[in-house]
Design a protein around this motif. Structure first.
Motif, PDB file in Angstrom:
ATOM      1  N   ARG A  87      74.793   0.063  -3.309  1.00 51.88           N
ATOM      2  CA  ARG A  87      76.075   1.157  -3.675  1.00 51.88           C
ATOM      3  C   ARG A  87      75.466   2.541  -4.025  1.00 51.88           C
ATOM      4  NH1 ARG A  87      77.563  -3.415  -6.305  1.00 51.88           N
ATOM      5  NH2 ARG A  87      77.011  -2.742  -8.318  1.00 51.88           N
ATOM      6  N   ARG A  88      74.265   2.399  -4.501  1.00 58.44           N
ATOM      7  CA  ARG A  88      73.675   3.809  -4.817  1.00 58.44           C
ATOM      8  C   ARG A  88      72.847   4.508  -3.765  1.00 58.44           C
ATOM      9  NH1 ARG A  88      70.565   2.930 -10.692  1.00 58.44           N
ATOM     10  NH2 ARG A  88      70.553   5.202 -10.215  1.00 58.44           N
ATOM     11  N   VAL A  89      72.430   3.753  -2.685  1.00 53.50           N
ATOM     12  CA  VAL A  89      71.557   4.438  -1.655  1.00 53.50           C
ATOM     13  C   VAL A  89      72.237   5.415  -0.889  1.00 53.50           C
ATOM     14  CG1 VAL A  89      69.842   2.532  -1.703  1.00 53.50           C
ATOM     15  CG2 VAL A  89      71.946   2.563  -0.081  1.00 53.50           C
ATOM     16  N   VAL A  90      73.832   5.385  -0.814  1.00 48.67           N
ATOM     17  CA  VAL A  90      74.328   6.261   0.028  1.00 48.67           C
ATOM     18  C   VAL A  90      74.292   7.600  -0.575  1.00 48.67           C
ATOM     19  CG1 VAL A  90      76.192   4.642   0.776  1.00 48.67           C
ATOM     20  CG2 VAL A  90      76.484   5.760  -1.399  1.00 48.67           C
ATOM     21  N   GLU A  91      74.025   7.845  -1.953  1.00 42.57           N
ATOM     22  CA  GLU A  91      73.873   9.093  -2.815  1.00 42.57           C
ATOM     23  C   GLU A  91      72.729  10.059  -2.311  1.00 42.57           C
ATOM     24  OE1 GLU A  91      73.635   8.295  -6.724  1.00 42.57           O
ATOM     25  OE2 GLU A  91      75.496   6.789  -6.564  1.00 42.57           O
ATOM     26  N   PHE A  92      71.675   9.162  -1.673  1.00 42.63           N
ATOM     27  CA  PHE A  92      70.380   9.740  -1.097  1.00 42.63           C
ATOM     28  C   PHE A  92      70.143  10.098   0.214  1.00 42.63           C
ATOM     29  CE2 PHE A  92      70.009   6.912  -4.790  1.00 42.63           C
ATOM     30  CZ  PHE A  92      69.465   7.639  -5.849  1.00 42.63           C
ATOM     31  N   ASP A  93      69.509  11.327   0.447  1.00 44.01           N
ATOM     32  CA  ASP A  93      69.226  11.767   1.953  1.00 44.01           C
ATOM     33  C   ASP A  93      68.393  10.736   2.496  1.00 44.01           C
ATOM     34  OD1 ASP A  93      71.030  13.778   1.734  1.00 44.01           O
ATOM     35  OD2 ASP A  93      69.465  15.066   0.884  1.00 44.01           O
ATOM     36  N   LEU A 106      63.802   0.249 -13.767  1.00 39.77           N
ATOM     37  CA  LEU A 106      63.643  -0.531 -12.416  1.00 39.77           C
ATOM     38  C   LEU A 106      64.401   0.067 -11.320  1.00 39.77           C
ATOM     39  CD1 LEU A 106      62.854  -3.381 -11.164  1.00 39.77           C
ATOM     40  CD2 LEU A 106      65.166  -4.023 -11.682  1.00 39.77           C
ATOM     41  N   MET A 107      65.561   0.424 -11.493  1.00 37.82           N
ATOM     42  CA  MET A 107      66.491   0.936 -10.518  1.00 37.82           C
ATOM     43  C   MET A 107      65.546   2.220  -9.966  1.00 37.82           C
ATOM     44  SD  MET A 107      68.957  -0.787  -9.558  1.00 37.82           S
ATOM     45  CE  MET A 107      70.039  -2.027 -10.224  1.00 37.82           C
ATOM     46  N   ARG A 108      65.302   3.293 -10.838  1.00 40.26           N
ATOM     47  CA  ARG A 108      64.664   4.433 -10.372  1.00 40.26           C
ATOM     48  C   ARG A 108      63.346   3.974  -9.663  1.00 40.26           C
ATOM     49  NH1 ARG A 108      64.735   6.320 -15.049  1.00 40.26           N
ATOM     50  NH2 ARG A 108      62.581   5.881 -15.832  1.00 40.26           N
ATOM     51  N   HIS A 109      62.585   3.092 -10.197  1.00 41.16           N
ATOM     52  CA  HIS A 109      61.477   2.732  -9.539  1.00 41.16           C
ATOM     53  C   HIS A 109      61.726   2.207  -8.174  1.00 41.16           C
ATOM     54  CE1 HIS A 109      58.728   2.119 -13.644  1.00 41.16           C
ATOM     55  NE2 HIS A 109      58.960   3.525 -13.114  1.00 41.16           N
ATOM     56  N   MET A 110      62.614   1.359  -8.024  1.00 39.92           N
ATOM     57  CA  MET A 110      62.809   0.783  -6.823  1.00 39.92           C
ATOM     58  C   MET A 110      63.284   1.824  -5.757  1.00 39.92           C
ATOM     59  SD  MET A 110      62.630  -2.358  -6.851  1.00 39.92           S
ATOM     60  CE  MET A 110      63.581  -3.234  -4.981  1.00 39.92           C
ATOM     61  N   ILE A 111      64.004   2.934  -6.158  1.00 37.01           N
ATOM     62  CA  ILE A 111      64.444   3.932  -5.375  1.00 37.01           C
ATOM     63  C   ILE A 111      63.396   4.713  -4.816  1.00 37.01           C
ATOM     64  CG2 ILE A 111      65.848   6.093  -5.365  1.00 37.01           C
ATOM     65  CD1 ILE A 111      68.116   4.570  -6.954  1.00 37.01           C
ATOM     66  N   ASP A 112      62.384   4.895  -6.186  1.00 36.58           N
ATOM     67  CA  ASP A 112      61.273   5.964  -5.653  1.00 36.58           C
ATOM     68  C   ASP A 112      60.234   5.295  -4.872  1.00 36.58           C
ATOM     69  OD1 ASP A 112      62.368   7.847  -7.096  1.00 36.58           O
ATOM     70  OD2 ASP A 112      61.307   7.388  -9.042  1.00 36.58           O
ATOM     71  N   GLY A 113      60.433   3.652  -4.431  1.00 41.86           N
ATOM     72  CA  GLY A 113      59.332   3.123  -3.887  1.00 41.86           C
ATOM     73  C   GLY A 113      58.029   2.842  -4.519  1.00 41.86           C
ATOM     74  N   LEU A 114      58.281   2.495  -5.773  1.00 43.65           N
ATOM     75  CA  LEU A 114      57.132   2.152  -6.508  1.00 43.65           C
ATOM     76  C   LEU A 114      56.688   0.604  -5.988  1.00 43.65           C
ATOM     77  CD1 LEU A 114      55.314   2.746  -9.047  1.00 43.65           C
ATOM     78  CD2 LEU A 114      56.777   1.309 -10.413  1.00 43.65           C
ATOM     79  N   TYR A 115      57.493  -0.242  -5.684  1.00 42.52           N
ATOM     80  CA  TYR A 115      57.390  -1.414  -5.420  1.00 42.52           C
ATOM     81  C   TYR A 115      57.021  -1.483  -3.880  1.00 42.52           C
ATOM     82  CZ  TYR A 115      58.246  -2.378  -9.957  1.00 42.52           C
ATOM     83  OH  TYR A 115      58.613  -2.334 -11.380  1.00 42.52           O
ATOM     84  N   GLU A 116      56.191  -1.949  -3.083  1.00 39.67           N
ATOM     85  CA  GLU A 116      56.007  -2.099  -1.675  1.00 39.67           C
ATOM     86  C   GLU A 116      56.770  -3.116  -1.214  1.00 39.67           C
ATOM     87  OE1 GLU A 116      54.467  -0.034   0.718  1.00 39.67           O
ATOM     88  OE2 GLU A 116      54.436   1.608  -0.859  1.00 39.67           O
ATOM     89  N   HIS A 117      56.634  -4.172  -1.680  1.00 39.43           N
ATOM     90  CA  HIS A 117      57.289  -5.829  -1.291  1.00 39.43           C
ATOM     91  C   HIS A 117      57.684  -6.622  -2.273  1.00 39.43           C
ATOM     92  CE1 HIS A 117      55.418  -4.658   2.767  1.00 39.43           C
ATOM     93  NE2 HIS A 117      54.495  -4.479   2.102  1.00 39.43           N
ATOM     94  N   PRO A 118      58.804  -6.175  -3.015  1.00 41.75           N
ATOM     95  CA  PRO A 118      59.385  -6.796  -4.230  1.00 41.75           C
ATOM     96  C   PRO A 118      60.154  -7.851  -3.511  1.00 41.75           C
ATOM     97  CG  PRO A 118      60.629  -4.826  -3.802  1.00 41.75           C
ATOM     98  CD  PRO A 118      59.569  -4.746  -2.898  1.00 41.75           C
TER      99      PRO A 118
END
Length: 105
Positions: A83-89, A45-57
């Motif tokens: 907490r995790r999004v700070v790891e991504f550009d 789920l976290m990976r899919h959320m970060i990858d943008g799999l869901y448009e409007h969860p």
């Protein structure tokens, strides 16, 4: 009369299952996203959320049938993602919108 197949996933008995309620907008409204059995873990789920799999969860629910519980985990997932999004550009707009909506609810 034959038995109807169970809608309970055949995942390991001790595994928590995560499902996403997606807002498809307009006449389509909101619906629970169809998810492959092997893609119902929190990590996926976290990976899919970060990858943008869901448009409007709009909501995330977790349950464990072996333990007999279910709950809305939207805020918990949003907190972990913050907490995790700070790891991504780069972060997808759908994820940023989800985090913004989760704060307001």
């Amino acid at each position: 009369m034959g038995r109807s197949p169970s809608i309970v996933p055949h995942v390991a008995a001790d595994q928590d299952v995560y499902l996403v309620l997606e807002d498809f907008g307009g006449r389509l409204g909101r619906a629970w996203c169809e998810t492959a059995e092997e893609d119902t873990s929190r990590a996926t789920l976290m990976r899919h959320m970060i990858d943008g799999l869901y448009e409007h969860p709009t909501r995330i629910v977790a349950f464990n049938t072996a333990e007999g519980w279910s709950r809305d985990v939207t805020a918990d997932v949003a907190d972990e993602l913050r907490r995790r999004v700070v790891e991504f550009d780069e972060v997808t707009p759908s994820l940023l919108n989800f985090l913004d909506r989760a704060i307001r609810h």
